[in-house]
Design an enzyme around this catalytic site. Structure first.
Site, short mmCIF file in Angstrom:
data_model
loop_
_atom_site.label_atom_id
_atom_site.label_comp_id
_atom_site.label_asym_id
_atom_site.label_seq_id
_atom_site.Cartn_x
_atom_site.Cartn_y
_atom_site.Cartn_z
N ASP A 209 -5.38 -13.98 -4.15
CA ASP A 209 -6.02 -12.66 -4.11
C ASP A 209 -6.26 -12.35 -2.64
OD1 ASP A 209 -7.20 -10.28 -4.71
OD2 ASP A 209 -8.94 -11.11 -5.75
N ASN B 196 -9.00 -1.83 -1.93
CA ASN B 196 -9.56 -3.13 -1.53
C ASN B 196 -11.01 -2.97 -1.08
OD1 ASN B 196 -9.60 -6.02 -0.75
ND2 ASN B 196 -7.38 -5.80 -0.92
N ARG B 197 -11.50 -3.87 -0.24
CA ARG B 197 -12.93 -4.00 -0.01
C ARG B 197 -13.37 -3.49 1.36
NH1 ARG B 197 -10.92 -8.05 -3.06
NH2 ARG B 197 -12.07 -8.62 -4.94
N HIS C 161 -12.24 -0.75 -4.06
CA HIS C 161 -11.38 0.31 -4.62
C HIS C 161 -12.10 1.65 -4.76
CE1 HIS C 161 -8.33 -2.61 -5.01
NE2 HIS C 161 -8.67 -3.11 -6.17
N HIS D 221 -2.05 -0.11 -8.20
CA HIS D 221 -2.58 -1.39 -8.68
C HIS D 221 -1.85 -1.86 -9.94
CE1 HIS D 221 -5.54 -4.54 -9.32
NE2 HIS D 221 -6.26 -4.12 -8.28
N ALA D 222 -0.53 -1.70 -9.96
CA ALA D 222 0.25 -2.15 -11.12
C ALA D 222 0.15 -3.66 -11.30
CB ALA D 222 1.71 -1.74 -10.97
N TYR D 223 -0.08 -4.07 -12.55
CA TYR D 223 0.01 -5.48 -12.94
C TYR D 223 1.41 -5.68 -13.51
CZ TYR D 223 -5.06 -6.44 -12.69
OH TYR D 223 -6.35 -6.64 -12.28
N GLU E 220 0.05 -4.93 -3.97
CA GLU E 220 -0.60 -3.70 -3.53
C GLU E 220 -0.36 -3.48 -2.04
OE1 GLU E 220 -4.81 -3.80 -5.13
OE2 GLU E 220 -4.05 -5.76 -5.73
#
Length: 386
Positions: A284, A114-115, A140, A211-213, A349
């Site tokens: 998000d 993340n940020r 990330h 980070h699986a979609y 996540e």
């Protein structure tokens, strides 16, 4: 594990593809998901890449590459026993390289998921300036975070692969020589268990995740907005228009952020009159889990009405980022030549909260010499049997 690396052909500076399999599989054998291990046998920045296959007796299979520690495919039986691939990804290792696709598909993210606000934080009085790669923030781990690096890999058995990252002091300007491990284990009861560890020789910050979609419909041509989601969280951390947490922790009650009971994801995802939906372009956001770091308590549940596949997420982390694939836009073509349009994948996540290094009132992400960072997440699959 000794690897044979025949027939090397250079493709550019620091990048080569090798014709031959570096995995445990025979190069003529496709995986259950249809992947060709030979297409993952390569080299990036002087380190070999490969595909590692985990399987159990229930028809579940996980294919993982050591490039970025990514889950390439995840085959899960649906309610009729038909195996379906429930993660987005690519058919070859080259497609994952940042020269070709800037994606985080199913990667083991580090050093910091993340940020971090403006890429800057202070530790023990020293100001650290990281590269900024997302709306003026460090996302990330920066532009060459671990999702774009090669982990060392060992596969001790058919159900486990251990990935090790040796991250030098100054990697994307983060302090400290860090050794991190990600252990993927596929269990006999259809759980993909992910254990993270890290140590450092200087004070630093660590926040790892996967980070699986996910697309539990098993078909990325179908949106995930018809899936149902539960998040065990009564509060969340709102963000500004640059996706940076504001420092507030707000209740979800009465808002589109309320998933305290199963709710269809698409029910309120486009309510842009609500500022957080507008700021996030959908979902998000980080939810503040009510699980009290107890990995035996479900943190989230995702289920597909069409396939009956159910995913329960367990973690000892304090938060979970729900990202509804808002920026997938049809420009990326994945496995089986399928185009990934908006909201054809959802990420769950597990994490410490975004920008925790700049918010001392939140759970700390500081790791010091002599300490061991540990994080544990389980993706548990079942079916609703309707």
């Amino acid at each position: 594990m000794k690897r044979m690396l025949p027939h090397v052909a250079a493709l550019g500076a620091g990048l080569m593809i090798i014709a031959g399999s570096c995995s445990r599989q025979n190069e003529a054998t496709l995986t259950e998901s249809g992947l060709d291990p030979a297409k993952f046998a390569g080299e990036y920045n002087g380190k070999p890449t490969a595909l590692y296959t985990l399987a159990n007796s229930n028809g579940m299979e996980a294919c993982i590459t050591n490039f970025g520690g990514r889950i390439v495919s995840l085959m899960v039986p649906d309610r009729d026993g038909q195996p379906r691939d429930v993660v987005l990804g690519f058919d070859s290792i080259a497609a994952y390289f940042p020269e070709n696709n800037q994606t985080d598909f199913s990667a083991a993210i580090g050093r910091y998921a993340n940020r971090i606000n403006q890429g800057r934080f202070v530790i023990d009085g020293d100001t650290i300036q990281l590269p900024t790669n997302n709306f003026g923030h460090c996302l990330h781990g920066g532009p060459t975070g671990w999702q774009y690096q090669v982990y060392d890999a060992e596969q001790p058995n058919d159900s486990t692969v251990v990935l090790t990252m040796h991250s030098p002091d100054g990697d994307n300007n983060f302090p400290g020589n860090v050794t991190a491990k990600v252990t993927y284990t596929l269990t006999s009861d259809n759980r993909l268990d992910i254990a993270y560890e890290a140590v450092t020789d200087k004070p630093t910050v660590i926040n790892m995740t996967n980070h699986a979609y996910f697309n539990l419909n098993g078909d990325p041509l179908q949106s995930i907005t018809d899936n149902e989601l539960y998040v065990n969280a009564s509060t969340y951390t709102p963000v500004d228009s640059t996706y940076m947490t504001t420092g507030e922790i707000l209740p979800v009650a009465g808002t589109p952020m309320d998933f305290t009971s199963l709710r269809v994801i698409g029910e309120r995802i486009n309510e842009t009159d609500f500022e957080q939906i507008r700021n996030g372009n959908g979902y998000d956001h980080n939810w503040v889990l009510d699980t009290k770091n107890d990995i035996n308590v479900p943190a989230a549940t995702l289920q597909s009405p069409s396939t009956g596949i159910v995913l329960d997420v367990y973690t000892d982390e304090p938060g979970i980022q729900v990202y509804s694939g808002n920026f997938l836009d049809g420009t990326v073509t994945g496995k089986n030549n399928k185009v990934y349009n908006q909201r054809t994948g959802i990420c769950l996540e597990t994490q410490h909260y975004p920008d925790s290094p700049n918010k001392p009132e939140w759970p700390s992400t500081v790791l010091r010499p002599g300490e061991t960072y540990k994080s544990h997440t389980v993706f548990a699959f079942s079916t609703d049997k309707k």
